[in-house]
Design an enzyme around this catalytic site. Structure first.
Site, PDB file in Angstrom:
ATOM      1  N   CYS A 138       0.813  -1.223   0.000  1.00  0.00           N
ATOM      2  CA  CYS A 138       0.000   0.000   0.000  1.00  0.00           C
ATOM      3  C   CYS A 138       0.850   1.278   0.000  1.00  0.00           C
ATOM      4  O   CYS A 138       0.581   2.218  -0.747  1.00  0.00           O
ATOM      5  CB  CYS A 138      -0.972  -0.012   1.168  1.00  0.00           C
ATOM      6  SG  CYS A 138      -0.220  -0.442   2.750  1.00  0.00           S
ATOM      7  N   HIS A 254      -2.740   6.623   4.713  1.00  0.00           N
ATOM      8  CA  HIS A 254      -1.320   6.812   5.018  1.00  0.00           C
ATOM      9  C   HIS A 254      -0.837   8.175   4.518  1.00  0.00           C
ATOM     10  O   HIS A 254      -1.335   8.686   3.513  1.00  0.00           O
ATOM     11  CB  HIS A 254      -0.459   5.755   4.297  1.00  0.00           C
ATOM     12  CG  HIS A 254      -0.621   4.358   4.810  1.00  0.00           C
ATOM     13  ND1 HIS A 254      -1.267   4.038   5.971  1.00  0.00           N
ATOM     14  CD2 HIS A 254      -0.167   3.171   4.294  1.00  0.00           C
ATOM     15  CE1 HIS A 254      -1.234   2.729   6.161  1.00  0.00           C
ATOM     16  NE2 HIS A 254      -0.576   2.173   5.153  1.00  0.00           N
TER      17      HIS A 254
HETATM   18  N1  LIG Z   1      -5.192  -3.221   5.348  1.00  0.00           N
HETATM   19  C1  LIG Z   1      -4.548  -2.694   4.319  1.00  0.00           C
HETATM   20  O1  LIG Z   1      -4.469  -1.485   4.159  1.00  0.00           O
HETATM   21  C2  LIG Z   1      -3.904  -3.566   3.311  1.00  0.00           C
HETATM   22  C3  LIG Z   1      -3.323  -2.955   2.204  1.00  0.00           C
HETATM   23  C4  LIG Z   1      -2.734  -3.740   1.227  1.00  0.00           C
HETATM   24  C5  LIG Z   1      -2.732  -5.099   1.391  1.00  0.00           C
HETATM   25  N2  LIG Z   1      -3.294  -5.671   2.477  1.00  0.00           N
HETATM   26  C6  LIG Z   1      -3.267  -7.124   2.596  1.00  0.00           C
HETATM   27  O2  LIG Z   1      -4.587  -7.628   2.460  1.00  0.00           O
HETATM   28  C7  LIG Z   1      -4.735  -8.778   3.284  1.00  0.00           C
HETATM   29  C8  LIG Z   1      -5.907  -8.585   4.227  1.00  0.00           C
HETATM   30  O3  LIG Z   1      -5.688  -7.432   5.012  1.00  0.00           O
HETATM   31  P1  LIG Z   1      -6.826  -6.786   5.913  1.00  0.00           P
HETATM   32  O4  LIG Z   1      -6.236  -5.550   6.426  1.00  0.00           O
HETATM   33  O5  LIG Z   1      -8.121  -6.727   5.190  1.00  0.00           O
HETATM   34  O6  LIG Z   1      -6.928  -7.861   7.122  1.00  0.00           O
HETATM   35  P2  LIG Z   1      -8.126  -8.178   8.107  1.00  0.00           P
HETATM   36  O7  LIG Z   1      -9.006  -6.992   8.296  1.00  0.00           O
HETATM   37  O8  LIG Z   1      -7.518  -8.796   9.285  1.00  0.00           O
HETATM   38  O9  LIG Z   1      -8.981  -9.291   7.320  1.00  0.00           O
HETATM   39  C9  LIG Z   1      -8.497 -10.595   7.110  1.00  0.00           C
HETATM   40  C10 LIG Z   1      -9.483 -11.372   6.264  1.00  0.00           C
HETATM   41  O10 LIG Z   1      -8.909 -12.657   5.995  1.00  0.00           O
HETATM   42  C11 LIG Z   1      -9.858 -13.658   6.323  1.00  0.00           C
HETATM   43  N3  LIG Z   1      -9.232 -14.888   6.765  1.00  0.00           N
HETATM   44  C12 LIG Z   1      -8.392 -15.067   7.813  1.00  0.00           C
HETATM   45  N4  LIG Z   1      -8.064 -16.373   7.923  1.00  0.00           N
HETATM   46  C13 LIG Z   1      -8.712 -17.025   6.924  1.00  0.00           C
HETATM   47  C14 LIG Z   1      -8.812 -18.382   6.526  1.00  0.00           C
HETATM   48  N5  LIG Z   1      -8.157 -19.345   7.168  1.00  0.00           N
HETATM   49  N6  LIG Z   1      -9.581 -18.678   5.446  1.00  0.00           N
HETATM   50  C15 LIG Z   1     -10.255 -17.733   4.798  1.00  0.00           C
HETATM   51  N7  LIG Z   1     -10.220 -16.415   5.127  1.00  0.00           N
HETATM   52  C16 LIG Z   1      -9.461 -16.073   6.187  1.00  0.00           C
HETATM   53  C17 LIG Z   1     -10.670 -13.049   7.460  1.00  0.00           C
HETATM   54  O11 LIG Z   1     -11.876 -13.733   7.573  1.00  0.00           O
HETATM   55  P3  LIG Z   1     -12.589 -13.947   9.024  1.00  0.00           P
HETATM   56  O12 LIG Z   1     -13.293 -12.659   9.322  1.00  0.00           O
HETATM   57  O13 LIG Z   1     -13.540 -15.065   8.766  1.00  0.00           O
HETATM   58  O14 LIG Z   1     -11.521 -14.278  10.007  1.00  0.00           O
HETATM   59  C18 LIG Z   1     -10.822 -11.618   6.931  1.00  0.00           C
HETATM   60  O15 LIG Z   1     -11.856 -11.584   5.965  1.00  0.00           O
HETATM   61  C19 LIG Z   1      -3.368  -8.985   3.978  1.00  0.00           C
HETATM   62  O16 LIG Z   1      -2.614  -9.876   3.203  1.00  0.00           O
HETATM   63  C20 LIG Z   1      -2.778  -7.613   3.931  1.00  0.00           C
HETATM   64  O17 LIG Z   1      -1.366  -7.643   3.977  1.00  0.00           O
HETATM   65  C21 LIG Z   1      -3.885  -4.935   3.441  1.00  0.00           C
END
Ligand SMILES: NC(=O)c1ccc[n+]([C@@H]2O[C@H](COP(=O)([O-])OP(=O)(O)OC[C@H]3O[C@@H](n4cnc5c(N)ncnc54)[C@H](OP(=O)(O)O)[C@@H]3O)[C@@H](O)[C@H]2O)c1
Length: 349
Positions: A138, A254
């Protein structure tokens, strides 16, 4: 690829309950992305929960190896380990994957794409025929949207970036923890530290990613390495880049302070003119009013906001006019994640 795949692909969102997953739904709806069938996937914890998309209720399914039958496009945001395991399964089943995690970003042959910067890198991948495209980090995306047009004009030789990163970059649970800590500290209570190891509310700290042998954390090294890959630079042409990444108690979006040294001269006025015409960039640069981009300006917006465009006064002699400082803010759940990934998918339509 049949015509129905092109006109209305079958789309799966993996990690739909997360911070990025929720933003995926908002962006797909706002951009009216054509969708034949929509499958919403998360962990067993979320199975059976319902989500509304375009006024219709959908039931979340548990992600399994069978989730990708007849899926043309799979948007992944469920963490690196989930992507590592399931993205190849999805691709083998014929789904084209756009992955938000870092799992495949530096893998040879996997395009790392910012549509305003290197859309050509996604060439050769056809919707519904498998393949993985990686969405960059990001902070890297937010940096490169404004810096690339300046780089095209004057060639960035060296870039020094410091980030001020929001809670949302660490997911939905981190946002909840910042809110909870803020309430606790204001009430004179000890803040709960489940996601981060230190107090976050009314504080800031070095990015919570692992530190390597050189003393850089992985977020900082992502900004360095991913930029080289996106700009197509090899060992002989690499821009010198150094980064310091910091978490600040901002809920969403950010900010980054970026110092640029160019091969060719570039005045602040010329840079501002380039940025005014750059796709995905908005300028807030009102010196008289001391009004420059803030995370709140960027929250919920598609563009990266740029201001404080000024000559780097530390350079002089023959290097006068070869350096600029800029300050940028971008919503990393949107341009840094969901929006960028959907824009990549739009390149494939
Ligand atoms: N946040 C950002 O700004 C951002 C920016 C760029 C990239 N990313 C990337 O995007 C990804 C998600 O980030 P996030 O910030 O959205 O995280 P988050 O809010 O913690 O969400 C995680 C998601 O993954 C799911 N998940 C976890 N374990 C799983 C499993 N075993 N099987 C299927 N689904 C599962 C969760 O589902 P449950 O609710 O069912 O647990 C939830 O939907 C990460 O790889 C992160 O590095 C994030």
């Amino acid at each position: 690829m049949n015509q129905s795949t092109l006109n209305s692909p079958s789309v799966a969102v993996v990690g739909v309950t997360g911070a990025v997953g929720q933003e995926f739904l908002a962006v797909l709806e706002q951009r009216n992305f054509p969708i034949g069938k929509l499958t919403l996937l998360a962990s067993a914890r979320s199975k059976g929960k319902t989500v509304t998309f375009k006024g219709k209720e959908y039931t979340i399914e548990e992600l399994t190896e069978d989730s990708f039958k007849d899926v043309d496009l799979a948007l992944f945001s469920a963490g690196g380990s989930i992507s590592k395991r399931f993205a190849p399964i999805a691709s083998d089943a014929g789904a084209t994957v756009v992955d938000n995690s870092s799992a495949f970003r530096m893998t040879d042959g996997v395009p790392l794409v910012v549509p305003e910067v290197n859309p050509e890198a996604a060439g050769g991948i056809e919707l519904g025929k498998g393949g993985i495209i990686a969405n960059p980090n990001c902070s890297t995306i937010i940096m490169l949207v404004p810096v690339t047009p300046l780089h095209r004009e004057a060639v960035v030789q060296r870039m020094v970036v410091s980030t001020y990163q929001a809670a949302s970059g660490a997911g939905a649970a981190a946002m909840a923890e910042l809110e909870q800590q803020t309430r606790e500290v204001l009430a004179g209570q000890k803040p709960t530290c489940d996601i981060f190891t230190q107090q976050y509310a009314f504080n800031l700290f070095s990015h919570n990613s692992d530190i390597g042998p050189e003393g850089y954390n992985t977020e900082e090294m992502k900004m360095v390495r991913e930029t080289h890959k996106i700009w197509g630079q090899d060992a002989s042409s690499k821009t010198a880049i150094t980064a310091t990444c910091v978490r600040v108690p901002v809920m969403r979006a950010h900010a980054e302070s970026i110092n640029l040294r160019f091969e060719k001269p570039l005045s602040a006025d010329a840079a501002r003119e380039i940025l005014r015409n750059a796709p995905g960039v908005s300028i807030i640069d009102e010196r008289q009013q001391n009004r420059f981009p803030t995370p709140l300006d960027a929250t919920g917006k598609d563009d990266v906001f740029v201001g404080r465009v000024r000559r780097d006064i530390s350079l002089n002699g023959s290097m006068t006019d070869h350096g600029l400082d800029i300050f940028v803010c971008g919503d990393q759940l949107r341009k840094g994640a969901a929006l960028n990934a959907v824009q990549i998918a739009e390149l494939l339509l």
